[in-house]
Design a protein around this motif. Structure first.
Motif, PDB file in Angstrom:
ATOM      1  N   ALA A   1      42.323  29.004  69.928  1.00  0.00           N
ATOM      2  CA  ALA A   1      42.781  28.492  71.222  1.00  0.00           C
ATOM      3  C   ALA A   1      42.515  29.518  72.313  1.00  0.00           C
ATOM      4  O   ALA A   1      42.651  30.724  72.109  1.00  0.00           O
TER       5      ALA A   1
ATOM      6  N   LEU B   1      41.385  24.032  72.491  1.00  0.00           N
ATOM      7  CA  LEU B   1      41.423  24.368  71.072  1.00  0.00           C
ATOM      8  C   LEU B   1      40.140  23.920  70.393  1.00  0.00           C
ATOM      9  O   LEU B   1      39.535  22.904  70.754  1.00  0.00           O
TER      10      LEU B   1
ATOM     11  N   LEU C   1      49.661  26.662  69.895  1.00  0.00           N
ATOM     12  CA  LEU C   1      49.153  26.475  68.537  1.00  0.00           C
ATOM     13  C   LEU C   1      50.183  25.751  67.673  1.00  0.00           C
ATOM     14  O   LEU C   1      49.845  24.849  66.898  1.00  0.00           O
TER      15      LEU C   1
END
Length: 600
Positions: free
Chosen positions: A252, A261, A292
């Motif tokens: 990311a 991402l 994330l």
């Protein structure tokens, strides 16, 4: 107004925040609902700007108790997916690459392309970045293995197969032309082919192509050549790695408004594909670990879960997320941050690809991810009912009140629509009065839209302070229009909104993508106004009232001006005086005298 927090229990669960309309604007989870919800209303909590805006819009809070924190995590993800709350970070799939799906869970499996991977016990291959190659490969599989694609039920005694049977693309198991065991053999051969075992097939195709060429059947040989190219192109997407286990590699990066991402799919030691995603609503690089974690929770709700997931950073609630993933997949799942070796190199390659995807998104024509994120932030900051996809900006340009021009620019999906810009020459205002000029331009613009029954903008931006904004608001009110209206002052870049009173302004940080978008619109309106003003002033210097008189061309105009010195002197001259100019007879002189008298 702070909602009643006294009834919120000290238990794990999910909380749903609602606005004044009763709409769910945020969903969160907590191991202690009471402590987590109360933290939103503590002035010392150091909230981000987005959280501060959220708190201002909270009117009510509901909660759902769960037995464990794992249950709360699952419920939170499901509710976010269902309600899509305004203030939650949401997964945006920038480009869904195709997969090949083999429905091995059916009696006579089908093989076809799909854009979604589901937890349905089917086999998935991909995703494939070259859709043309995979279409060609599936066509090749149909010709070689004759597997069914349709959803026709397998009914005993059926006598009429579909067209695919007649053109030799399907063995017609629907009419009993092939037993299940033989069909299963063909399916497994196709699966081996999709796993990359293509050497034997390529050899057979090349032998056939040469044979057809020797027989001078060049058209058929060319078709086989295209099939070979499709197989080879598919094989090139298989990048060898040193491992043997299945894993996903997730990287990311952020441009301070959107988190981009990149996910690599490693299957049986080979990279079989990649995909781009973005998270809209994240607030920059400091939130990448949280982004994330959000991505993993949203993405793996309906996607196959590998035994290992490689990430750049240690994510929040790592143990909780691993427990949830393991429960969904039925085996142990690890979240791992590699420090060295081939796994580290693979992750670094994913990071480079994510950075490239971010640069491409910024350069891509049309509504980019960054532009959409700016619009979403603008909607949140201004509490707009809908995304401001159509914004109109106004500015006034004049010198000492002369040749005054009002400009109107249009931005659609965060980008300028130059062909829709409009210039309004000021007609009713004399002297220097920017407020009255702004009122005239706004009135004329929206009177016309109402008359034409044309769509109204989602937001109006005025280049100026409270005076200009107030004048524009009065014009809208007189037309009975309730269009969201704001101003942007040049000196401090403060947002002025008449709905909150002239003394109250909205101040956004300089890094705000919403503020940058407003500044772009304001500056573009100013540029267009200045350009239009200069064009009009130049036209005034080269044209005069006598240009419109029939029979007066450039030559006679020049002679008249040289003789009398100005248009005012021509206007005050008698017919007899006009005839003294070379080329001006009595009839033309009378036309000039009558026209200028009428104009005066």
């Amino acid at each position: 107004m702070v909602p009643d927090l006294s009834k919120i229990p000290d238990s794990p669960g999910v909380y749903l925040m609602k606005d004044v309309s009763g709409d769910i604007i945020y969903v969160g989870k907590a191991i202690s609902l009471s402590r987590r919800v109360r933290s939103y209303f503590q002035s010392s909590a150091g909230h981000t700007p987005k959280t501060k805006v959220l708190v201002r819009h909270i009117e009510d809070i509901e909660f759902i108790l769960t037995a464990t924190e794992i249950d709360a995590l699952v419920l939170e993800a499901n509710l976010i997916k269902k309600y899509k709350p305004r203030y939650n970070v949401r997964l945006k799939d920038d480009k869904r690459y195709p997969y090949v799906k083999v429905t091995v869970n059916e009696k006579f499996p089908r093989i076809f392309l799909t854009r979604r991977r589901l937890m349905d016990n089917a086999l998935y291959f991909g995703p494939y970045t070259n859709s043309r190659a995979i279409h060609s490969t599936l066509e090749l599989i149909s010709r070689i293995f004759q597997l069914r694609k349709c959803r026709k039920p397998i009914v005993a005694g059926r006598t009429r197969p579909c067209l695919n049977y007649h053109i030799k693309l399907c063995a017609a198991p629907c009419r009993g032309a092939m037993v299940e065991s033989e069909y299963r053999v063909r399916i497994m051969e196709a699966v081996r082919f999709l796993k990359g075992d293509t050497s034997g097939l390529l050899r057979q195709l090349e032998e056939r192509m040469h044979l057809l060429a020797q027989q001078q059947d060049y058209e058929s040989a060319a078709e086989v050549r295209d099939q070979i190219e499709g197989v080879r192109c598919l094989s090139q997407q298989q990048i060898a790695t040193s491992g043997t286990d299945d894993r996903d590699v997730i990287a990311a990066v952020s441009d301070e408004t959107v988190v981009f991402l990149q996910i690599f799919y490693i299957r049986h030691g080979s990279m079989v594909g990649k995909a781009d995603f973005s998270l809209v609503g994240a607030e920059g690089s400091k939130e990448i670990p949280e982004a994330l974690a959000t991505f993993i929770k949203q993405y793996y709700q309906d996607s196959p879960i590998p035994p290992e997931i490689l990430v750049q950073y240690e994510v929040p609630e790592k143990e909780l997320i691993m427990t949830w993933l393991s429960g969904r997949s039925g085996r142990e799942v690890k979240l791992h941050v590699p420090q060295k070796g081939d796994k580290k190199k693979m992750l670094e390659m994913a990071v480079r690809n994510a950075e490239m995807a971010m640069r491409v998104a910024e350069l891509r024509p049309g509504p980019s991810v960054a532009a959409q994120a700016a619009l979403k932030e603008l909607q949140e900051v201004l509490s707009l009912e809908k995304l401001p996809q159509h914004i109109e900006g106004f500015d006034i340009s004049n010198i000492s009140g002369t040749n005054a021009v009002g400009s109107m620019v249009i931005f659609e999906n965060g980008l300028p629509s130059n062909s829709k810009y409009r210039q309004h020459n000021i007609r009713t205002v004399k002297g220097i009065d920017d407020f009255a000029m702004m009122a005239e331009v706004v009135t004329r613009r929206y009177t016309r839209l109402i008359k034409e029954n044309a769509p109204l903008p989602d937001l109006v931006l005025i280049d100026g302070g409270p005076g200009q904004v107030g004048a524009a608001k009065s014009s809208l009110d007189s037309l009975g229009l309730d269009i969201p209206l704001i101003g942007l002052a040049k000196r401090f870049e403060h947002i002025i909104t008449p709905r909150k009173g002239p003394e109250e302004v909205i101040i956004l940080p300089k890094t705000s993508s919403a503020l940058k978008l407003l500044m772009h619109i304001r500056d573009e309106a100013h540029r267009f106004a200045v350009t239009s003003h200069r064009r009009r002033r130049s036209a005034t210097l080269t044209h005069s009232e006598i240009d419109a008189i029939p029979g007066i061309g450039p030559g006679k105009k020049k002679l008249l001006l040289e003789h009398f010195g100005s248009v005012d002197n021509i206007r005050s001259a008698s017919v007899q005086a006009l005839t003294e100019v070379k080329g001006i007879n009595k009839k033309i002189a009378e036309s000039i005298h009558e026209y200028l008298k009428t104009q005066n």
